[in-house]
Scaffold this motif. Structure first.
Motif, PDB file in Angstrom:
ATOM      1  N   ILE A 168       5.414 -22.413   2.778  1.00 23.15           N
ATOM      2  CA  ILE A 168       6.569 -22.095   1.944  1.00 23.15           C
ATOM      3  C   ILE A 168       6.204 -20.982   0.986  1.00 23.15           C
ATOM      4  N   VAL A 169       5.009 -21.070   0.397  1.00 17.82           N
ATOM      5  CA  VAL A 169       4.598 -20.026  -0.542  1.00 17.82           C
ATOM      6  C   VAL A 169       4.576 -18.673   0.154  1.00 17.82           C
ATOM      7  N   SER A 170       4.038 -18.639   1.392  1.00 17.91           N
ATOM      8  CA  SER A 170       3.921 -17.307   1.993  1.00 17.91           C
ATOM      9  C   SER A 170       5.280 -16.771   2.425  1.00 17.91           C
ATOM     10  N   ILE A 171       6.185 -17.639   2.872  1.00 21.42           N
ATOM     11  CA  ILE A 171       7.527 -17.139   3.205  1.00 21.42           C
ATOM     12  C   ILE A 171       8.194 -16.588   1.943  1.00 21.42           C
ATOM     13  N   PHE A 172       7.986 -17.326   0.843  1.00 27.71           N
ATOM     14  CA  PHE A 172       8.534 -16.924  -0.448  1.00 27.71           C
ATOM     15  C   PHE A 172       8.005 -15.532  -0.835  1.00 27.71           C
ATOM     16  N   LEU A 173       6.697 -15.332  -0.667  1.00 28.17           N
ATOM     17  CA  LEU A 173       6.076 -14.062  -1.036  1.00 28.17           C
ATOM     18  C   LEU A 173       6.638 -12.906  -0.205  1.00 28.17           C
ATOM     19  N   VAL A 174       6.707 -13.132   1.104  1.00 30.62           N
ATOM     20  CA  VAL A 174       7.206 -12.082   1.987  1.00 30.62           C
ATOM     21  C   VAL A 174       8.566 -11.626   1.509  1.00 30.62           C
ATOM     22  N   PHE A 175       9.339 -12.619   1.065  1.00 34.70           N
ATOM     23  CA  PHE A 175      10.685 -12.299   0.664  1.00 34.70           C
ATOM     24  C   PHE A 175      10.705 -11.558  -0.652  1.00 34.70           C
ATOM     25  N   PHE A 176       9.792 -11.982  -1.547  1.00 35.08           N
ATOM     26  CA  PHE A 176       9.823 -11.434  -2.894  1.00 35.08           C
ATOM     27  C   PHE A 176       9.312 -10.042  -2.979  1.00 35.08           C
ATOM     28  N   ILE A 177       8.383  -9.723  -2.065  1.00 34.55           N
ATOM     29  CA  ILE A 177       7.757  -8.409  -2.138  1.00 34.55           C
ATOM     30  C   ILE A 177       8.816  -7.343  -1.904  1.00 34.55           C
ATOM     31  N   ALA A 178       9.962  -7.753  -1.328  1.00 37.00           N
ATOM     32  CA  ALA A 178      11.033  -6.792  -1.083  1.00 37.00           C
ATOM     33  C   ALA A 178      11.517  -6.159  -2.385  1.00 37.00           C
ATOM     34  N   PHE A 179      11.336  -6.879  -3.516  1.00 37.54           N
ATOM     35  CA  PHE A 179      11.818  -6.313  -4.787  1.00 37.54           C
ATOM     36  C   PHE A 179      10.793  -5.408  -5.453  1.00 37.54           C
ATOM     37  N   LEU A 180       9.562  -5.430  -4.927  1.00 37.25           N
ATOM     38  CA  LEU A 180       8.504  -4.678  -5.597  1.00 37.25           C
ATOM     39  C   LEU A 180       8.760  -3.169  -5.656  1.00 37.25           C
ATOM     40  N   PRO A 181       9.103  -2.542  -4.507  1.00 39.12           N
ATOM     41  CA  PRO A 181       9.246  -1.082  -4.569  1.00 39.12           C
ATOM     42  C   PRO A 181      10.278  -0.650  -5.590  1.00 39.12           C
ATOM     43  N   LEU A 182      11.418  -1.324  -5.619  1.00 36.68           N
ATOM     44  CA  LEU A 182      12.477  -0.912  -6.532  1.00 36.68           C
ATOM     45  C   LEU A 182      11.984  -1.007  -7.973  1.00 36.68           C
ATOM     46  N   PHE A 183      11.288  -2.114  -8.256  1.00 41.24           N
ATOM     47  CA  PHE A 183      10.808  -2.334  -9.613  1.00 41.24           C
ATOM     48  C   PHE A 183       9.866  -1.202 -10.017  1.00 41.24           C
ATOM     49  N   LEU A 184       8.921  -0.859  -9.127  1.00 36.25           N
ATOM     50  CA  LEU A 184       7.961   0.177  -9.483  1.00 36.25           C
ATOM     51  C   LEU A 184       8.626   1.537  -9.598  1.00 36.25           C
ATOM     52  N   GLN A 185       9.610   1.762  -8.733  1.00 38.48           N
ATOM     53  CA  GLN A 185      10.326   3.032  -8.772  1.00 38.48           C
ATOM     54  C   GLN A 185      10.983   3.199 -10.147  1.00 38.48           C
ATOM     55  N   GLU A 186      11.655   2.140 -10.611  1.00 41.35           N
ATOM     56  CA  GLU A 186      12.302   2.181 -11.921  1.00 41.35           C
ATOM     57  C   GLU A 186      11.251   2.380 -13.008  1.00 41.35           C
ATOM     58  N   LEU A 187      10.126   1.639 -12.852  1.00 39.54           N
ATOM     59  CA  LEU A 187       9.067   1.684 -13.845  1.00 39.54           C
ATOM     60  C   LEU A 187       8.616   3.123 -14.032  1.00 39.54           C
ATOM     61  N   LEU A 188       8.480   3.837 -12.897  1.00 41.75           N
ATOM     62  CA  LEU A 188       7.979   5.204 -12.961  1.00 41.75           C
ATOM     63  C   LEU A 188       9.018   6.153 -13.503  1.00 41.75           C
ATOM     64  N   TRP A 222       0.814  -1.215   0.000  1.00 41.59           N
ATOM     65  CA  TRP A 222       0.000   0.000   0.000  1.00 41.59           C
ATOM     66  C   TRP A 222       0.842   1.257   0.000  1.00 41.59           C
ATOM     67  N   ILE A 223       1.995   1.217   0.673  1.00 40.84           N
ATOM     68  CA  ILE A 223       2.812   2.439   0.704  1.00 40.84           C
ATOM     69  C   ILE A 223       3.307   2.711  -0.714  1.00 40.84           C
ATOM     70  N   VAL A 224       3.598   1.630  -1.465  1.00 43.15           N
ATOM     71  CA  VAL A 224       4.032   1.820  -2.844  1.00 43.15           C
ATOM     72  C   VAL A 224       2.897   2.387  -3.679  1.00 43.15           C
ATOM     73  N   VAL A 225       1.682   1.849  -3.488  1.00 47.31           N
ATOM     74  CA  VAL A 225       0.531   2.364  -4.250  1.00 47.31           C
ATOM     75  C   VAL A 225       0.334   3.852  -3.954  1.00 47.31           C
ATOM     76  N   PHE A 226       0.346   4.188  -2.655  1.00 47.94           N
ATOM     77  CA  PHE A 226       0.161   5.597  -2.295  1.00 47.94           C
ATOM     78  C   PHE A 226       1.271   6.449  -2.893  1.00 47.94           C
ATOM     79  N   SER A 227       2.502   5.933  -2.819  1.00 51.13           N
ATOM     80  CA  SER A 227       3.631   6.709  -3.298  1.00 51.13           C
ATOM     81  C   SER A 227       3.520   6.954  -4.797  1.00 51.13           C
ATOM     82  N   VAL A 228       3.084   5.920  -5.509  1.00 51.48           N
ATOM     83  CA  VAL A 228       2.976   6.053  -6.967  1.00 51.48           C
ATOM     84  C   VAL A 228       1.900   7.063  -7.328  1.00 51.48           C
ATOM     85  N   THR A 229       0.732   6.956  -6.657  1.00 53.21           N
ATOM     86  CA  THR A 229      -0.316   7.920  -6.987  1.00 53.21           C
ATOM     87  C   THR A 229       0.142   9.320  -6.613  1.00 53.21           C
TER      88      THR A 229
END
Length: 1643
Positions: A1171-1191, A517-524
């Motif tokens: 395992i899936v949820s541990i994996f997700l928690v870990f992966f979401i760490a890359f989301l902000p950087l990706f969106l930042q670059e995208l923008l 959500w912080i990424v969504v807010f930041s992007v908007t």
């Protein structure tokens, strides 16, 4: 008022109070500049009024706030001077006084009228007095309210007749001696004692040191002021106000102060400060889970509990919440001294909580007793439902109300009793309506999503495993000692661990939603601010000129006769030329970017816009080098002009500001030697070559430039007739070689200096920072010239005078001070470089410390000194004469250095604003042009013309002041490969993306380093950073927290950026993270966190928590989740291995015909889910950087960057750094002491040897990784599923990440040389002291617990380590005794379960005995062997004294025997297990856990403090105990050393084996052809052709290396083969090996 009058005021004050003359001159200059800065945009009277309002009397002046908080108005107004706050109690009980005198409103009105009626002269005198008190206060500046008190006493004294009637001046320096020095000495003696003229740190932790904050808080309350006594025991407040100042020298300060908050090291701080987080999670988790696991609490015969029971069990969540509150309250009791008003509201709260606990927990007891099949009444049901709703209400209340505001609301209450803590810790700035709505919305969304998702994904899916497992008993198992008590309950044990696992995941979920959500807010928000790439580039560039005109130039007041185009062209050309000068653009590019004058059709000169603006079709490589620095800067400049900028003021009306840089010993300018010589063998590359590879285009431009210069100088000497040029063509190429290699051909200093500067501007040097920040002066001159063309006309022919006029303006508006603490102690080279800086930039001011030895036997006197480039040089000493020389009360560096350094130089700042810069930053001309817009963010440009004290005018001054304006940081080292990119990416998201949202909803605390501060606000509230040693390790964030707590707003601006460097080797990144982690640990202890955590309203509290400590606590949780998951897997694995699992159909029903089997299939589904949820928690760490670059850069670039990261294995680095973070926080909270093991700086290209990496990272992560690998190995053997691959990757990364990111790790020769070094490292240091050896590493990690002896024995090797006190026994007992024992128990229980089933109808012997023998065996063996060797060496040693190698031989024998013993016991165990791999692994796990527990307990319980030297170790091996300077301890030491050696033998053998296992893991990649090239490409992102050459060796070295490689390859192969054979051979020949031994049958 004239300047002379103001000067007279200062002189008069200095004579009445004895201020120093230089300090007085300095403050006079300061005040004049401040008034000038204000008066340039308002009337002079108004300027003085607002200054007085800011310092003394306005609504936001700290002095006024303090005056009312400490209730001095009662003291003064009533007129009975003997009536301070202490007699309030009597006055309340119906004394004569009217209500009017006491009510706060009338008091503030009276204050305002008094201020309004003051003459301007008096106002100026008060400000002057305040400044003079402040300027000499030294370290007392960190305690703002103490300063207020001093000022108040001084002011009262000045107004008294006895002061006015004095004729003769007081001696100079009296104020320093009598007022400041006693306070300073008290502060210093808290932390240091003087031994033989040197400061020695006392062994006290924060909870025993009365720090700056404790001293300061004494002055908050009237009760505190009442404690101040003189030496003859009269209280200071019993003396009439006018005479108090004269008594200052007689105050007995050491009887006055006490601790007001205990910063004890314990995890309980997390409970107290963040109790709402725990309540929101744990209580809700209880509600969810209790509802979903009915089988657990159903009465035995039935499967489902009665409805009443269900309601009631679920309702216990409320009791959980209350319990959390109760524990938090109890912990809070231990952090707050129980004097004064604190204890009362805590006790009230505790009683109330106990009542609530009875309400939420009591009914359950009743229902359990009553509830049964016979009872038909409805009463239990009704009670259960009521209990449930009470619980929900309690949970919501505790979750929302800040604990500081419950009962005796000490924050918002009207009572004056709590006013001080309200004023100084909880006057948070108000948020605007939209921001507050945004804040509440954000948290509703986050928690809404979280609670819904967690319910369905985590909890309801968990209900089926619970249903299956809750009551399952394992049948037919037995144990010799415990019977079936343990093993039949194995399933419930597993279930318990699964509950814990689910809770941890429940915590991690929140962070995941927070990031989303912080990424969504930041992007908007970024779209709202207009900051995105999706505005087409073409348009951005073509509109740029209009935007420069509209937004950067203050054009409102200019006449229209100049065309905008003319003005813009000057600005734009200046920017482009500055880039050309920095070698970013070549001459060819410059032509296409500049405005040119061309002849128009009708003969008039016109300006032609550059093709860049007119013909720009989005193909940027026509205009500047693709992907270069120039492109980045121009495009950021262009897009930043998109956003809304505050209107600029004309240059002569802009406020004055100062840039302040603290400098300790960072490089000023690189020397030639540093540039073109390699550091050591491992570097492989010189600094210059490295920089050439990073900036090829810029080097090219630089070389072309130099050649032109060189040709000019030679052309002047040769004739130019064109004849010589033909035959020269051939050899120009060879002539140019030196240029391309090192940038100069002749070693004349002016040429070498150019190369040095070129390199310095691309490394992290002070020169780079200074030249970057000096762009402000250029920018101000440029703007002044562009906006006032009439000036240019006035000085038309006279460029010198024009230049002088511009200089004058730049000097008036901009000051630059560097605080060079060590300047007086610089060596010759550093002095030359500092001189070079002063010559290049004469306006640079340097503040430094100078020491003068005092009269014999007394402390030396220290001075703060200011010099600049204009100071003349003193003929006699060769030093520059100081402008100001202010004596300090003593050595100012009492803390960690940086904040003290800033504090000593702060008196030399000028103007209204400060920009704090680190010595590794940079700035650019085009950013400096925005300075007026940035200063506009402080909202002080259009100050109302009313007086802040007038009857009506004061209303216009009530808005909260802006304290800090944050800006973006650009990490200029992001192009150095994968690690650099990760660090830069983190900074992008942390420094840009999150603050964008956080600042908007009022949660940005941290001021990073390009930030601008409101200087008056910060200096009147305790300076720009806090400085208590150790506690304020991250000094800057504390300033942010103070600002928020005292009512300052913190903003974040998007359109301005500063460069910042980071060291980007693997080791340095991790050192930096360790510093962040330990700093975070210290913050958890601090009172600021306590105030924020217990007083902020919920939405702002959550913002604060998840923005700052939550990130780190989340890291700890992630690491715990992996460990708990391993244990879960272990337990479920034992079930899967030993029990018959039913086969089930696809729907999940058990197939018919299966009996005597256990249906555990839902459990395996649950594991996959986990395992899936541990994996997700870990992966979401890359989301902000990706969106930042995208923008910011578009889709393609974002995908490429993400792909690059994954190909270069950055997830592995992420796992590793998470572990480093969490480990450093936890160890800081337990043991304290930010202890660095330095890995040295150097580039990211230096190869670090295996043993150094091993010793640095074994403690933090390798050991843990190895333990988890064993657990995972067992899980894989017991229940393999492809999902486990992810875990193999992450657990392996804990072990091998340091080696994986080590440059050239896999080149074969180096690998073998490393192996040799590792063997030598393991074995040296026994006959004589070695700097790096295994023994030294082992001791260092041990001293964390034992501490060092304090005896000063003057031994040379003592200097290696600072004083480390012994760890506190509370923390040791928990972390070093209880915890390891619990670990061991968990694993042993699992092992016993596996062993409790009959084999071939016979019950096996008790597994406990087997485990005990194998685990304790090696320890006993070591002890026996060591005892024998001890006597041998004791008798032989002194006889063989001449044989130097004797100790080494003894040590070698001992170590070898220990290793043999360990391996032999393992083989015996392997045999006892009948070669069954999975059982053996499980056994090894439990054996390791037991041995670890034994070692930790031996170290923690039986060892006294360590000697600073390693004499005892050498004595042990050589048998020579006398003559070692041990004195009487020579008799007790052998016994201690015996215990140490027992532990050391076990540790040494395990480290030896571990090192080999790591080597084996790293071997396969080494054998791949061309791996080194690939690995370097992966790490540095350079094409193989561009890569750094292999090192050059001489022939002799080559021969030597070849021989070493040959020899040690063979050794390595033999050792590895031997180790492998011990495991593999028995497994292969298991059927042929049959021993019969009766003993073995019984173990």
């Amino acid at each position: 008022m004239s300047t002379e009058e103001i000067e007279d005021i200062f002189l008069d004050l200095a004579q009445k109070f004895g201020f120093q003359r230089d300090s007085m001159r300095n403050m006079f200059d300061f005040l004049m500049q401040l008034l000038d800065s204000r008066a340039s945009r308002m009337t002079p009277d108004q300027a003085l009024l607002t200054v007085h309002a800011d310092y003394i009397g306005g609504p936001h002046a700290n002095y006024r706030k303090w005056y009312f908080a400490a209730q001095l108005n009662l003291d003064d107004a009533v007129g009975q001077s003997q009536n301070p706050g202490l007699q309030r109690l009597r006055s309340v009980k119906g004394a004569v006084k009217t209500a009017g005198t006491k009510s706060l409103d009338s008091a503030t009105n009276r204050w305002r009228n008094a201020m309004n009626n003051m003459s301007q002269y008096d106002r100026l005198r008060q400000v002057a007095l305040w400044l003079l008190c402040w300027a000499e206060a030294g370290n007392v500046r960190f305690t703002p309210e103490c300063l207020c008190f001093i000022f108040k006493c001084a002011d009262d004294y000045y107004r008294s007749p006895e002061c006015q009637n004095r004729v003769d001046p007081v001696p100079e320096g009296l104020y320093l001696e009598s007022v400041i020095k006693p306070l300073y000495c008290f502060m210093r003696d808290q932390g240091y004692e003087v031994v033989e003229g040197k400061f020695v740190r006392k062994e006290k932790d924060h909870d025993q040191i009365i720090g700056y904050d404790d001293i300061n808080q004494l002055f908050w309350y009237p009760e505190g002021l009442a404690k101040i006594v003189l030496q003859d025991n009269t209280r200071l407040i019993d003396i009439p106000p006018a005479q108090r100042y004269t008594k200052f020298s007689r105050i007995a300060w050491n009887r006055v102060f006490f601790k007001t908050f205990f910063e004890k090291r314990s995890i309980a701080h997390l409970l107290v400060n963040f109790n709402r987080v725990w309540i929101l999670h744990v209580a809700v988790y209880w509600f969810y889970t209790a509802f979903n696991s009915p089988k657990v609490y159903a009465p035995t015969p039935t499967t489902d509990p009665s409805p009443a029971m269900t309601w009631s069990a679920t309702a216990l969540g409320g009791a959980v919440a209350t319990l959390i509150m109760i524990f938090a309250t109890l912990a809070e009791f231990s952090y707050i001294p129980t004097t004064w008003n604190n204890a009362s509201h805590l006790t009230t709260r505790l009683i109330f909580l106990l009542i609530v606990l009875a309400l939420t927990g009591g009914p359950t007891v009743y229902i359990i007793i009553v509830d049964g099949p016979k009872n038909k009444s409805n009463i239990p049901l009704i009670i259960g439902i009521v209990q449930f709703f009470v619980s929900v209400v309690a949970t919501i209340a505790f979750g929302i109300i800040p604990s500081g505001r419950m009962f005796g609301d000490r924050v918002a209450g009207k009572s004056r009793k709590y006013m001080a803590s309200q004023t100084f810790t909880a006057s948070y700035p108000k948020l605007s309506g939209s921001a507050r709505t945004g804040s509440v919305m954000l948290w509703l969304l986050i928690f809404g999503c979280k609670f819904v998702e967690s319910y369905f994904f985590l909890t309801s899916s968990f209900s089926s495993p619970i249903a299956v497992m809750a009551r399952t008993k394992v049948l037919g198992c037995n144990d010799r000692y415990f019977g079936s008590a343990l093993c039949s309950n194995q399933v419930p044990f597993a279930l318990t661990i699964m509950y814990v696992m689910d809770l941890v995941l429940f915590f991690l979920d929140t962070y995941l939603w927070y990031i989303i959500w912080i990424v969504v807010f930041s992007v908007t928000r970024s779209f709202y601010l207009g900051l995105s790439i999706w505005t087409p580039w073409k348009e951005v560039y073509t509109r740029m000129p209009k935007r420069i005109y509209a937004k950067l130039l203050a054009t409102a007041e200019m006449e229209v006769k100049y065309k905008p185009k003319v003005l813009v062209s000057q600005v734009w050309n200046a920017i482009i030329i500055s880039m050309y000068r920095e070698h970013l653009l070549s001459i060819h590019h410059v032509q296409r970017l500049l405005y040119h004058q061309v002849d128009g059709p009708d003969g008039r000169r016109t300006l032609r816009a550059p093709p860049f603006f007119t013909h720009n079709n989005g193909n940027e490589s026509d205009f500047f080098p693709a992907g270069g620095e120039a492109e980045r800067r121009i495009s950021f400049f262009a897009s930043s002009l998109h956003t809304a900028l505050p209107e600029p003021l004309p240059v002569d009306a802009m406020p004055t500001f100062t840039v302040l840089v603290p400098h300790y010993s960072e490089k000023i300018l690189l020397s030639l030697r540093e540039i073109i010589r390699e550091e050591d063998q491992n570097t492989r590359v010189t600094l210059l070559e490295y920089l050439k590879q990073l900036h090829p285009v810029e080097w090219d431009n630089f070389v072309k430039d130099t050649k032109i210069l060189a040709e000019e100088s030679t052309a002047a000497t040769t004739t130019f007739d064109g004849t010589a040029s033909t035959n020269e063509k051939g050899n120009t190429r060879t002539d140019d070689l030196p240029f391309y290699c090192i940038g100069f051909k002749t070693a004349a200093p002016e040429y070498t200096l150019r190369t040095r500067i070129w390199a310095s501007l691309r490394a992290q040097t002070l020169y780079r920072t200074v030249s970057g920040m000096m762009n402000y002066a250029k920018a101000i001159k440029l703007l002044y010239r562009v906006e006032n063309p009439q000036i240019v006309q006035r000085f038309a022919g006279n460029t010198d005078r024009l230049e002088r006029e511009l200089e004058r303006m730049a000097r008036r508006k901009f000051k630059f001070a560097v605080s060079m603490q060590r300047y007086a102690k610089f060596n010759k080279e550093e002095l030359e470089n500092a001189e070079f800086l002063l010559r290049a930039y004469p306006d640079l001011q340097i503040a430094y410390l100078d020491e003068e030895p005092g009269p014999k036997g007394s402390d030396p006197r220290l001075f703060s000194i200011l010099i600049d480039g204009h100071s003349e040089i003193d003929e006699t000493t060769g030093k520059r004469k100081p402008k100001f020389r202010v004596e300090l009360p003593g050595n100012p560096i009492l803390g960690d250095g940086k904040s003290d350094n800033q504090n000593h130089a702060i008196i030399f700042y000028r103007g209204e604003y400060l920009q704090l810069i680190d010595a590794n930053q940079d700035n650019y001309l085009e950013e400096c042009l925005k300075i007026r817009n940035i200063l506009g963010e402080f909202e002080q440009y259009s100050i109302s013309s009313q007086s802040p004290y007038a009857q009506w005018g004061h209303k216009e001054f009530h808005k909260d002041p802006v304290a800090i304006v944050g800006t973006r940081e650009y990490i200029f080292s992001e192009n150095i490969g994968v690690l650099g990119d990760i660090a830069a990416g983190k900074e992008q998201t942390f420094g840009t993306m999150t603050p964008r949202t956080l600042a908007w909803i009022g949660g940005k605390l941290h001021y990073g380093h390009p930030d601008f501060l409101n200087a008056t606000f910060m200096t009147t509230r305790g300076g720009v950073s806090k400085a208590q040693k150790g506690l304020h390790l991250n000094e800057d964030i504390f300033a942010g927290m103070t600002a928020i707590g005292r009512g300052g707003r913190i903003k974040h601006s998007e359109y301005y950026q500063c460069g910042k460097g980071r060291d980007l080797g693997f080791g340095t990144i991790l050192n930096f993270q360790t510093k962040l982690g330990t700093g975070m640990g210290e913050q958890m202890l601090s009172r600021e966190y306590y105030y924020l955590g217990t007083q902020l309203p919920l939405d702002r509290f959550l913002t604060f928590y998840y923005g700052h400590p939550g990130f780190h606590i989340n890291n700890i949780m992630v690491m715990y989740s992996i460990q708990i998951f391993m244990v879960t897997l272990l337990y479920i694995g034992t079930l899967n291995k030993e029990l018959a699992i039913c086969k089930s159909s696809s729907t999940g029903d058990v197939l018919p015909g299966e009996h005597d089997c256990y249906n555990l299939n839902p459990v395996f589904d649950w594991i996959h889910r986990c395992i899936v949820s541990i994996f997700l928690v870990f992966f979401i760490a890359f989301l902000p950087l990706f969106l930042q670059e995208l923008l910011e850069r578009g889709t393609g670039k974002a995908l490429i960057r993400l792909g690059k990261h994954f190909l270069s294995l950055s997830p592995i680095f992420e796992v590793f750094s998470t572990q480093i973070y969490s480990q450093s926080i936890l160890s800081n909270l337990t043991f304290g002491g930010a202890r660095y093991i330095a890995t040295g700086r150097g580039f990211a290209t230096t190869r670090i040897s295996f043993s150094i990496l091993y010793s640095r990272f074994a403690g933090p992560s390798i050991y843990m990784g190895m333990r988890n690998i064993l657990l995972l190995l067992y899980a894989s053997l017991a229940m393999w599923s492809p999902f486990l691959i992810y875990f193999w990757v992450s657990v392996l990364s804990l072990c091998i990440a340091p080696f994986l990111f080590n440059p050239h790790q896999f080149s074969f020769a180096d690998f073998v040389v490393d192996y040799r070094e590792f063997l030598r490292w393991m074995s040296r240091g026994n006959s004589r002291t070695k700097a790096s050896s295994w023994y030294g590493y082992c001791r260092l990690s041990r001293t964390m617990i034992t501490g060092y002896k304090k005896k000063k024995l003057g031994h040379p090797s003592e200097k290696l380590s600072g004083d480390v006190p012994r760890a506190k026994w509370r923390s040791v007992i928990f972390s070093e005794v209880v915890w390891p024992i619990c670990h061991a128990t968990i694993f042993v229980v699992a092992y016993m379960f596996v062993k409790s089933f009959p084999i071939d109808g016979k019950m096996p012997p008790s597994p406990l005995i087997r485990i005990a023998i194998i685990a304790v065996g090696p320890v006993v063996w070591n002890a026996a062997m060591l005892l024998a060797l001890f006597f041998i060496s004791l008798f032989l040693g002194p006889m063989l004294e001449s044989w130097a190698k004797f100790p080494s031989v003894m040590a070698a024998i001992a170590h070898f025997l220990a290793l043999v013993g360990l391996i032999a016991f393992f083989e015996f165990f392997w045999f006892l297990e009948l070669w069954d791999a999975s059982h053996a692994v499980l056994g090894v796990i439990s054996i390791i856990a037991i041995q670890r527990a034994i070692q930790k307990i031996l170290i923690a319980v039986f060892l006294s403090r360590e000697f600073k030297h390693d004499e005892t170790n050498r004595a042990w091996w050589s048998g020579k105990w006398y003559g070692r300077g041990l004195g009487t301890s020579a008799l007790s030491q052998p016994a201690r050393e015996f215990v140490v050696k027992i532990v050391e033998m076990s540790l040494w053998s395990s480290d030896f084996l571990l090192g080999h296992i790591l080597m084996i893991i790293l071997t396969p990649p080494t054998l791949v052809p061309f791996i080194d090239k690939l690995h370097s490409t992966m790490m540095f992102w350079l094409r193989p052709s561009k890569q750094i050459r292999p090192p050059l060796f001489s022939t002799k070295q080559k021969r030597q290396r070849r021989w070493i490689v040959f020899k040690y390859t063979i050794v390595y192969i033999i050792v590895v083969a031997g180790l492998a054979a011990l495991i593999v051979l028995p497994a292969l020949f298991r059927d042929d090996i049959k021993f019969t031994c009766t003993l073995c049958q019984n173990i």
